[in-house]
Design a protein around this motif. Sequence first.
Motif, PDB file in Angstrom:
ATOM      1  N   SER A   1       0.981  -0.818   0.099  1.00  0.00           N
ATOM      2  CA  SER A   1      -0.128  -0.063  -0.466  1.00  0.00           C
ATOM      3  C   SER A   1       0.744   1.061   0.105  1.00  0.00           C
ATOM      4  O   SER A   1       0.075   1.936  -0.179  1.00  0.00           O
ATOM      5  N   ARG A   2       1.786   0.831   0.725  1.00  0.00           N
ATOM      6  CA  ARG A   2       2.911   2.697   0.233  1.00  0.00           C
ATOM      7  C   ARG A   2       4.018   2.008  -0.275  1.00  0.00           C
ATOM      8  O   ARG A   2       4.514   0.470  -0.663  1.00  0.00           O
ATOM      9  N   PRO A   3       4.544   3.337  -1.552  1.00  0.00           N
ATOM     10  CA  PRO A   3       5.187   2.949  -2.191  1.00  0.00           C
ATOM     11  C   PRO A   3       6.863   2.216  -1.563  1.00  0.00           C
ATOM     12  O   PRO A   3       7.165   1.928  -0.597  1.00  0.00           O
ATOM     13  N   ILE A   4       7.612   1.463  -2.813  1.00  0.00           N
ATOM     14  CA  ILE A   4       8.553   0.448  -2.630  1.00  0.00           C
ATOM     15  C   ILE A   4      10.075   1.051  -3.624  1.00  0.00           C
ATOM     16  O   ILE A   4       9.274   0.706  -4.759  1.00  0.00           O
ATOM     17  N   THR A   5      10.300   1.560  -3.690  1.00  0.00           N
ATOM     18  CA  THR A   5      11.961   1.612  -3.681  1.00  0.00           C
ATOM     19  C   THR A   5      12.868   0.288  -3.982  1.00  0.00           C
ATOM     20  O   THR A   5      13.058  -0.102  -2.975  1.00  0.00           O
ATOM     21  N   ILE A   6      12.846   0.480  -5.016  1.00  0.00           N
ATOM     22  CA  ILE A   6      13.846  -0.267  -5.605  1.00  0.00           C
ATOM     23  C   ILE A   6      15.618   0.199  -6.354  1.00  0.00           C
ATOM     24  O   ILE A   6      15.637   0.775  -7.317  1.00  0.00           O
TER      25      ILE A   6
END
Length: 162
Positions: free
Chosen positions: A9-14
């Motif tokens: 539900s929240r941004p995930i940064t790779i």
Amino acid sequence: MSSRHSPVSRPITIRRAVARDAKRLTRLVRGSGAYAGKYAAAVAGYRVGPDYIEAHRTFVAVGADEYGGRILGFYSLVLAPPELDLLFVDDEVQGRGIGRLLVAHMQSEARAARLDRVKVVSHLPAEDFYHRAGAVRIGTALANPPAVPWDRPEFEFRVSPE
């Protein structure tokens, strides 16, 4: 639906892993519930070192505020021969799509490296995940005692050109 299986539900940064991530990645591997019980010996002494991170395309999924900016999972792509060497997601956040995000990112990296396929020797409990993520079963990696005393399914991700 439990929170364990709610979607991201929240941004995930790779981002690309760096040397200072090594200890956290090692903890993810050694602490994986998929390696509990009879599988524990396979990862007991495993170490993801800074040298490994530097030698391979290793990427981490970092959570936003909801996760306190911590590493939620990672993968490592070896280019020659093409293989997804490691893919781990923290037990606490499994079922939220982070593994699929990492697979999609790996496929993008493989495409950029002009690979048309990437092999995966799967851990037995991860077999269903790889199948659901689009990998095709291509065979079986035979046991290699004492490190891995059981046969493992081999998969392949087919990477389509852009």
